[in-house]
Design an enzyme around this catalytic site. Structure first.
Site, PDB file in Angstrom:
ATOM      1  N   ASP A  68       0.871  -1.172   0.000  1.00 31.17           N
ATOM      2  CA  ASP A  68       0.000   0.000   0.000  1.00 31.17           C
ATOM      3  C   ASP A  68       0.909   1.223   0.000  1.00 31.17           C
ATOM      4  O   ASP A  68       1.682   1.419   0.940  1.00 31.17           O
ATOM      5  CB  ASP A  68      -0.887  -0.020   1.251  1.00 31.17           C
ATOM      6  CG  ASP A  68      -1.876   1.136   1.311  1.00 31.17           C
ATOM      7  OD1 ASP A  68      -1.672   2.138   0.594  1.00 31.17           O
ATOM      8  OD2 ASP A  68      -2.836   1.051   2.092  1.00 31.17           O
ATOM      9  N   VAL A  69       0.835   2.046  -1.053  1.00 33.25           N
ATOM     10  CA  VAL A  69       1.766   3.168  -1.168  1.00 33.25           C
ATOM     11  C   VAL A  69       1.579   4.202  -0.071  1.00 33.25           C
ATOM     12  O   VAL A  69       2.465   5.036   0.149  1.00 33.25           O
ATOM     13  CB  VAL A  69       1.654   3.846  -2.550  1.00 33.25           C
ATOM     14  CG1 VAL A  69       2.060   2.883  -3.657  1.00 33.25           C
ATOM     15  CG2 VAL A  69       0.252   4.410  -2.797  1.00 33.25           C
ATOM     16  N   ASN A  95       2.401   5.111 -10.261  1.00 31.14           N
ATOM     17  CA  ASN A  95       1.087   5.257 -10.881  1.00 31.14           C
ATOM     18  C   ASN A  95      -0.054   5.291  -9.865  1.00 31.14           C
ATOM     19  O   ASN A  95      -1.095   5.896 -10.124  1.00 31.14           O
ATOM     20  CB  ASN A  95       0.862   4.101 -11.864  1.00 31.14           C
ATOM     21  CG  ASN A  95      -0.576   4.024 -12.327  1.00 31.14           C
ATOM     22  OD1 ASN A  95      -1.030   4.813 -13.162  1.00 31.14           O
ATOM     23  ND2 ASN A  95      -1.331   3.073 -11.770  1.00 31.14           N
ATOM     24  N   TYR A 160      -7.198  17.473  -5.575  1.00 35.94           N
ATOM     25  CA  TYR A 160      -6.626  16.669  -6.655  1.00 35.94           C
ATOM     26  C   TYR A 160      -5.655  17.499  -7.500  1.00 35.94           C
ATOM     27  O   TYR A 160      -4.540  17.065  -7.794  1.00 35.94           O
ATOM     28  CB  TYR A 160      -7.734  16.099  -7.529  1.00 35.94           C
ATOM     29  CG  TYR A 160      -7.224  15.159  -8.585  1.00 35.94           C
ATOM     30  CD1 TYR A 160      -6.826  13.864  -8.261  1.00 35.94           C
ATOM     31  CD2 TYR A 160      -7.137  15.559  -9.918  1.00 35.94           C
ATOM     32  CE1 TYR A 160      -6.348  12.997  -9.236  1.00 35.94           C
ATOM     33  CE2 TYR A 160      -6.656  14.691 -10.896  1.00 35.94           C
ATOM     34  CZ  TYR A 160      -6.262  13.416 -10.540  1.00 35.94           C
ATOM     35  OH  TYR A 160      -5.789  12.558 -11.504  1.00 35.94           O
ATOM     36  N   LYS A 164      -1.551  16.806  -7.760  1.00 35.77           N
ATOM     37  CA  LYS A 164      -0.895  16.501  -9.027  1.00 35.77           C
ATOM     38  C   LYS A 164       0.117  17.585  -9.415  1.00 35.77           C
ATOM     39  O   LYS A 164       1.129  17.298 -10.065  1.00 35.77           O
ATOM     40  CB  LYS A 164      -1.939  16.307 -10.133  1.00 35.77           C
ATOM     41  CG  LYS A 164      -2.745  15.018  -9.965  1.00 35.77           C
ATOM     42  CD  LYS A 164      -1.838  13.780  -9.924  1.00 35.77           C
ATOM     43  CE  LYS A 164      -2.621  12.495  -9.901  1.00 35.77           C
ATOM     44  NZ  LYS A 164      -1.767  11.286  -9.903  1.00 35.77           N
TER      45      LYS A 164
END
Length: 257
Positions: A68-69, A95, A160, A164
């Site tokens: 789990d990142v 990703n 979001y 990013k």
């Protein structure tokens, strides 16, 4: 594990792809395997992506790993295990991530932190986990999957868009700081991409498809295979002097007026 026949050609090298069980991550893993790379396919489920359409040899290059990142210790354990099994890490594709939307005026801070942890902090911790392995391998490539939302003002997407945008900044800093170790870092920023995860929302006749037909110059969204092909190319000699850049793969939507 590496079998006895493979040990004769040591050292074997592999690329780690996070969020690789479905969607864009799965397409990236398959494209890398088809290009001849061994791929450690990391996801919370630990399930390797479908090998449908791959050659038998390419399918053998895919292996699922559980991590789990948002829990850095689990991803670090994958790198350690790969090393102990005899693999050299030559690349990382960050990703894994998430997307939710909410009105900016009432965005819960819990959601803000969740988004930043999943989309930005996880990139940093994954890069940190990969770093010593890439150095010991003599260098390598890190590809971060961002979003063209990083340069847009999108309603209800405060967290979001910010997360990013952070991925782009992380990419630039690490490219400069780690370049003398032979490590290249690139940010691939997709636009609207049709995947197995959003096929219903993207189908012909849907409101989103209608909107995109007007906003994307070609009239159609991209495919996961488009992103995958680009990422695979970045691991080829053709990308040897490319580092620190954000590559937008959005069908020119982000610059269309």
């Amino acid at each position: 594990m590496i079998n006895e026949e493979e040990k004769l050609t040591m050292p074997l090298k592999c690329i780690v792809v996070t969020g690789a069980s479905k969607g864009i991550g799965a397409s990236i893993a398959r494209a890398l395997a088809e290009a001849g790379h061994h791929v450690a396919c990391v996801s919370r489920s630990g399930v390797a992506p479908s090998s449908e359409g791959l050659s038998d040899e390419a399918a053998k290059r895919l292996k699922g790993w559980t991590a789990d990142v948002t829990r850095p210790e689990t991803l670090k354990a994958v790198f350690t295990r790969l090393q102990s099994d005899g693999w050299q890490i030559k690349g990382l594709v960050n990703n894994a991530g998430m997307h939710v939307d909410a009105p900016s005026a009432t965005l819960p801070m819990e959601m803000w932190h969740q988004m930043m942890d999943a989309n930005a902090t996880s990139v940093v911790t994954a890069c940190q986990a990969a770093y010593p392995h890439l150095v010991s391998s003599g260098g390598g490539v890190i590809v971060n999957i961002g979003s063209f939302f990083e340069k847009l003002g999108v309603k209800r997407n405060l967290a979001y868009c910010a997360s990013k945008a952070a991925v782009g900044a992380i990419t630039r800093v690490l490219a400069v700081e780690w370049g003398n170790k032979g490590i290249r870092v690139i940010n691939v920023a997709p636009g609207y991409i049709e995947t197995d995860l959003n096929a219903d929302a993207m189908e012909d006749g849907s409101p989103l498809r209608g909107y995109l037909s007007k906003r994307i110059p070609s009239g159609v969204p991209g495919k996961a295979s488009d992103v995958a092909a680009l990422v695979a190319a970045l691991f080829s000699p053709a990308g040897g002097f490319l580092s620190g850049e954000t590559i937008y793969i959005d069908g020119a939507q982000g610059i269309a007026h």
